[in-house]
Design an enzyme around this catalytic site. Structure first.
Site, short mmCIF file in Angstrom:
data_model
loop_
_atom_site.label_atom_id
_atom_site.label_comp_id
_atom_site.label_asym_id
_atom_site.label_seq_id
_atom_site.Cartn_x
_atom_site.Cartn_y
_atom_site.Cartn_z
N THR A 93 1.02 -1.09 -0.03
CA THR A 93 0.20 0.13 0.00
C THR A 93 0.85 1.30 0.14
OG1 THR A 93 -1.67 -1.24 1.35
CG2 THR A 93 -1.88 1.28 1.31
N ALA A 163 -1.82 -19.70 -0.64
CA ALA A 163 -1.97 -19.03 0.71
C ALA A 163 -0.44 -19.62 1.40
CB ALA A 163 -3.09 -19.63 1.30
N LYS A 219 -8.01 -11.25 -9.35
CA LYS A 219 -7.36 -11.56 -8.20
C LYS A 219 -7.70 -10.63 -6.88
CE LYS A 219 -4.07 -12.59 -5.34
NZ LYS A 219 -3.99 -13.78 -4.67
N ALA A 222 -10.98 -12.08 -5.57
CA ALA A 222 -10.92 -13.08 -4.53
C ALA A 222 -10.36 -12.94 -3.29
CB ALA A 222 -9.85 -14.37 -5.38
N PHE A 225 -13.18 -11.35 -1.32
CA PHE A 225 -14.21 -12.19 -0.92
C PHE A 225 -13.88 -13.02 0.22
CE2 PHE A 225 -17.89 -12.68 -4.30
CZ PHE A 225 -17.96 -11.49 -4.64
N GLY A 272 -4.99 -11.29 9.14
CA GLY A 272 -3.66 -10.61 8.94
C GLY A 272 -2.92 -10.98 7.51
N CYS A 275 -1.53 -9.26 2.25
CA CYS A 275 -2.12 -9.06 1.34
C CYS A 275 -4.00 -8.62 1.58
CB CYS A 275 -2.37 -10.31 0.17
SG CYS A 275 -0.48 -10.38 -0.39
P1 NAD Z 1 8.05 -10.09 -1.13
O1 NAD Z 1 8.18 -8.71 -0.42
O2 NAD Z 1 8.25 -11.33 -0.15
O3 NAD Z 1 8.84 -10.52 -2.25
C1 NAD Z 1 9.06 -9.24 -3.22
C2 NAD Z 1 10.39 -9.24 -3.63
O4 NAD Z 1 10.59 -8.53 -4.71
C3 NAD Z 1 11.37 -8.81 -2.56
O5 NAD Z 1 12.41 -9.81 -2.40
C4 NAD Z 1 12.02 -7.38 -3.19
O6 NAD Z 1 13.36 -7.30 -2.87
C5 NAD Z 1 11.86 -7.87 -4.79
N1 NAD Z 1 12.12 -6.84 -5.46
C6 NAD Z 1 11.39 -5.46 -5.43
N2 NAD Z 1 11.70 -4.67 -6.50
C7 NAD Z 1 12.49 -5.55 -7.45
C8 NAD Z 1 13.04 -5.13 -8.44
N3 NAD Z 1 12.95 -3.82 -9.11
N4 NAD Z 1 14.05 -6.10 -9.12
C9 NAD Z 1 14.10 -7.17 -8.50
N5 NAD Z 1 13.58 -7.51 -7.39
C10 NAD Z 1 12.62 -6.59 -6.65
O7 NAD Z 1 6.50 -10.08 -1.66
P2 NAD Z 1 5.41 -11.46 -1.95
O8 NAD Z 1 4.76 -11.84 -0.65
O9 NAD Z 1 6.41 -12.73 -2.69
O10 NAD Z 1 4.34 -10.99 -2.82
C11 NAD Z 1 4.79 -10.46 -4.13
C12 NAD Z 1 3.36 -10.18 -5.08
O11 NAD Z 1 2.71 -11.26 -4.84
C13 NAD Z 1 2.60 -9.10 -4.42
O12 NAD Z 1 1.99 -8.34 -5.25
C14 NAD Z 1 1.66 -9.70 -3.57
O13 NAD Z 1 0.32 -8.99 -3.42
C15 NAD Z 1 1.52 -10.98 -4.42
N6 NAD Z 1 0.90 -12.33 -3.76
C16 NAD Z 1 1.47 -12.73 -2.63
C17 NAD Z 1 1.29 -13.79 -1.93
C18 NAD Z 1 1.74 -14.48 -0.69
O14 NAD Z 1 1.20 -15.37 -0.19
N7 NAD Z 1 2.54 -13.46 0.03
C19 NAD Z 1 0.16 -14.64 -2.65
C20 NAD Z 1 -0.33 -14.58 -3.93
C21 NAD Z 1 0.14 -12.93 -4.38
C1 UGA Z 2 -4.47 -15.13 1.06
C2 UGA Z 2 -5.67 -16.16 0.14
O1 UGA Z 2 -6.18 -17.29 0.93
C3 UGA Z 2 -4.63 -16.72 -1.18
O2 UGA Z 2 -5.62 -17.33 -2.00
C4 UGA Z 2 -3.92 -15.49 -1.70
O3 UGA Z 2 -3.03 -15.82 -2.64
C5 UGA Z 2 -3.06 -14.63 -0.65
O4 UGA Z 2 -4.02 -14.18 0.55
C6 UGA Z 2 -2.41 -13.65 -1.42
O5 UGA Z 2 -2.98 -12.95 -2.24
O6 UGA Z 2 -1.64 -13.00 -0.50
P1 UGA Z 2 -2.79 -15.85 3.02
O7 UGA Z 2 -2.90 -14.40 3.35
O8 UGA Z 2 -1.41 -16.53 2.85
O9 UGA Z 2 -3.62 -16.15 1.61
O10 UGA Z 2 -3.49 -16.78 4.20
P2 UGA Z 2 -5.04 -17.43 4.24
O11 UGA Z 2 -5.12 -18.63 4.74
O12 UGA Z 2 -5.85 -16.73 3.30
O13 UGA Z 2 -5.41 -16.33 5.72
C7 UGA Z 2 -5.14 -15.02 5.78
C8 UGA Z 2 -6.12 -14.54 7.30
O14 UGA Z 2 -7.05 -14.76 7.44
C9 UGA Z 2 -4.96 -15.37 8.44
O15 UGA Z 2 -4.62 -14.29 9.40
C10 UGA Z 2 -5.86 -16.33 8.90
O16 UGA Z 2 -5.63 -16.48 10.13
C11 UGA Z 2 -7.26 -15.57 8.81
N1 UGA Z 2 -8.42 -16.57 8.74
C12 UGA Z 2 -8.58 -17.10 7.46
C13 UGA Z 2 -9.35 -16.29 9.72
O17 UGA Z 2 -9.16 -15.65 10.72
N2 UGA Z 2 -10.51 -17.09 9.59
C14 UGA Z 2 -10.62 -18.16 8.51
O18 UGA Z 2 -11.57 -18.89 8.49
C15 UGA Z 2 -9.86 -18.10 7.57
#
Ligand code: NAD
Ligand code: UGA
Length: 458
Positions: A93, A163, A219, A222, A225, A272, A275
């Site tokens: 953000t 997740a 995305k 989802a 929701f 928490g 995302c």
């Molecule tokens: P993250 O912060 O763990 O990783 C991102 C990485 O990108 C960092 O290591 C950072 O140093 C690197 N980076 C930034 N700018 C760069 C550049 N110009 N060149 C090379 N590297 C660079 O983030 P994340 O949790 O992996 O999430 C990445 C994206 O995926 C986000 O948009 C997030 O919303 C999405 N996403 C995350 C999850 C999840 O479970 N964490 C799930 C689905 C989608």
């Molecule tokens: C979530 C989505 O589930 C993934 O599909 C998505 O790709 C991802 O975000 C993303 O875009 O980063 P994640 O945040 O890793 O995945 O984990 P979740 O299992 O979704 O849990 C999110 C939060 O909701 C956690 O803090 C969990 O404790 C809480 N939660 C989940 C509840 O409090 N109650 C529930 O019934 C389910």
């Protein structure tokens, strides 16, 4: 060895690392390289202690790293060498300027696009794996086509739905893979190329395609929701506490309706993770930007209920413990935002701990995987905080136990032993509703679940 495809991923985080490890594991004749601007991250991926804890990940890394999966700091040459580029950099953000605290900060994305343009010597497919506001591909396309040469870039959207904690299973057997493309000849060709990669292990009926804007927006929707379900059940947990209804019974009764479904109906201290909040705020911002204030307000309420749920939990602790926490020892069991991860980004435990410290409580934090991150999250704050991995040692001498993460290990704790070691009256606040409340009450605890009547001896 000659590889059939050469794939690059820019961004070696929670998504880039595991998702590329899975492609490498499933496609041994493809070479996958992951780069990052953070050299420590790359070093960690090349070491025995991976930067991300994810069950099953270490095994897959062992099978692929150095064979067809490589982590390197050389972004320039890797862009030159690879024709398919996933981008999974962070999209947090925005904290400044227009749209602060709402819109997505796209600076990392834009820098990446400019790097791709600068170093490319041949045409490429650029795949959005990061979560992005709808219409980002338009800006990407404009940046990438601003070069003078003949090189062409085709942008695809392929959002990631895994997740944390279950990432490897989600990646191996996803509900669906979504690919959005431009509906032009070159767009459809690029789409077919990406489908070919996933089709190595995912049935074609699970690989769904759409136009690029639908894919980007889906995305965000989802996640909105899923978060909405958590806020919905949490809002009802507040009503349960007023009416002697039991939220677990309500969840079961409601969730067995096949139209509603039983997942994501566990009440707790709120969602928490890196995302949910950022993606909903991004959606709220987009709705406002496109002149839809009613829609924006609807989605914003999901975040507000999440904050309300944490405030209720904190207020309940204070009220139950005779309206003062000053000098009292409180044991926090679990700091990660959910079980099976060491990730603490946006963990409710951060806010709750900070508020308890403001009440001058002494905090002892225990977590099997997240203590390092917890110490970083709280590094700026004054007050008494200790980090103790063993939950029995952490609880000894405390006035209250707070369960903030649903780690399985907490279900099996010897609560009799813990009770004996605590100051009496001993309080137990189960922020995840994971333990046997009646049993703990019989042992002697005053037990405060979420959305169920309290079990108090006082
Ligand atoms: P993250 O912060 O763990 O990783 C991102 C990485 O990108 C960092 O290591 C950072 O140093 C690197 N980076 C930034 N700018 C760069 C550049 N110009 N060149 C090379 N590297 C660079 O983030 P994340 O949790 O992996 O999430 C990445 C994206 O995926 C986000 O948009 C997030 O919303 C999405 N996403 C995350 C999850 C999840 O479970 N964490 C799930 C689905 C989608
Ligand atoms: C979530 C989505 O589930 C993934 O599909 C998505 O790709 C991802 O975000 C993303 O875009 O980063 P994640 O945040 O890793 O995945 O984990 P979740 O299992 O979704 O849990 C999110 C939060 O909701 C956690 O803090 C969990 O404790 C809480 N939660 C989940 C509840 O409090 N109650 C529930 O019934 C389910």
């Amino acid at each position: 060895m000659k590889f059939r495809k050469k794939i690059l991923c820019i961004g070696a985080g929670y998504v880039g690392g595991p998702s590329m490890a899975m492609i490498a594991y499933k496609c041994s004749d493809y070479r996958i390289t992951v780069v990052d601007t953070n050299p420590d991250r790359i070093d960690a991926w090349n070491s025995a202690e991976l930067p991300v804890y994810e069950p099953g990940l270490d095994l897959i890394i062992k099978k692929t790293r150095g064979k067809n999966l490589f982590f390197t700091k050389d972004i320039e040459n890797q862009i030159k060498e690879n024709d398919i580029i996933f981008v999974s950099v962070n999209t947090p953000t925005k904290t400044y300027g227009a749209g602060a605290d709402m819109a997505a900060d796209l600076q990392y994305w834009e820098k990446t696009a400019r790097q791709i343009l600068k170093y490319s010597r041949s045409s490429k497919i650029v795949i959005e794996k990061s979560t992005l506001p709808v219409k980002t591909a338009l800006a990407m396309g404009k940046i990438l086509s601003s070069g003078k040469g003949k090189i062409k870039f085709e942008v695809l959207s392929n959002p990631e739905f895994m997740a944390e904690g279950t990432a490897m299973g989600d990646l191996e057997n996803p509900d669906r893979v979504l690919i959005g493309s431009h509906e032009t000849k070159s767009g459809l060709t690029a789409r077919a190329e990406l489908i070919e990669i996933y089709a190595r292990w995912i049935p074609l009926k699970k690989i769904i395609t759409s136009n690029i804007w639908s894919s980007e927006l889906s995305k965000l929707v989802a996640n909105a929701f899923l978060a909405q379900r958590v806020s919905s059940i949490n809002s009802i947990s507040a009503l349960c506490e007023k009416t002697d209804a039991d939220i677990s019974e309500v969840s079961r009764a409601v969730g067995t309706d096949s139209r509603i479904g039983d997942k994501f109906l566990n009440a707790g201290i709120g969602f928490g993770g890196s995302c949910f909040k950022k993606d909903i705020l991004n959606l709220v911002y987009l709705c406002s930007y496109y002149g839809l204030p009613e829609v924006a307000a609807y989605w914003e309420s999901v975040v507000k209920i999440n904050e309300y749920q944490q405030e209720r939990f904190i207020a309940n602790i204070l009220k139950s413990m005779f309206n003062t926490l000053a000098g009292k020892k409180i044991c926090v069991l679990g700091f990660a935002f959910k079980a099976d991860t060491g990730d603490t980004r946006e963990s409710p435990a951060i806010n709750i701990t900070r508020k308890l410290l403001a009440e001058q409580a002494q905090i002892i934090i225990s977590d099997p995987r997240a203590l390092k991150n917890a110490a970083l999250d709280l590094s700026d704050i004054k007050g008494s905080i200790k980090y103790v991995e063993d939950p029995y040692q952490a609880a000894a001498g405390c006035h209250a136990l707070l369960i903030l993460t649903g780690w399985d290990l907490y279900r099996g704790l010897d609560f009799k032993k813990i009770y004996r070691s605590m100051v009496k009256p001993a309080f137990l606040f189960d922020g995840r509703n994971i333990i046997d409340h009646n049993k703990c009450f019989t042992i002697g605890f005053n037990v405060y679940p979420i959305g169920k009547p309290a079990l108090s001896h006082l």
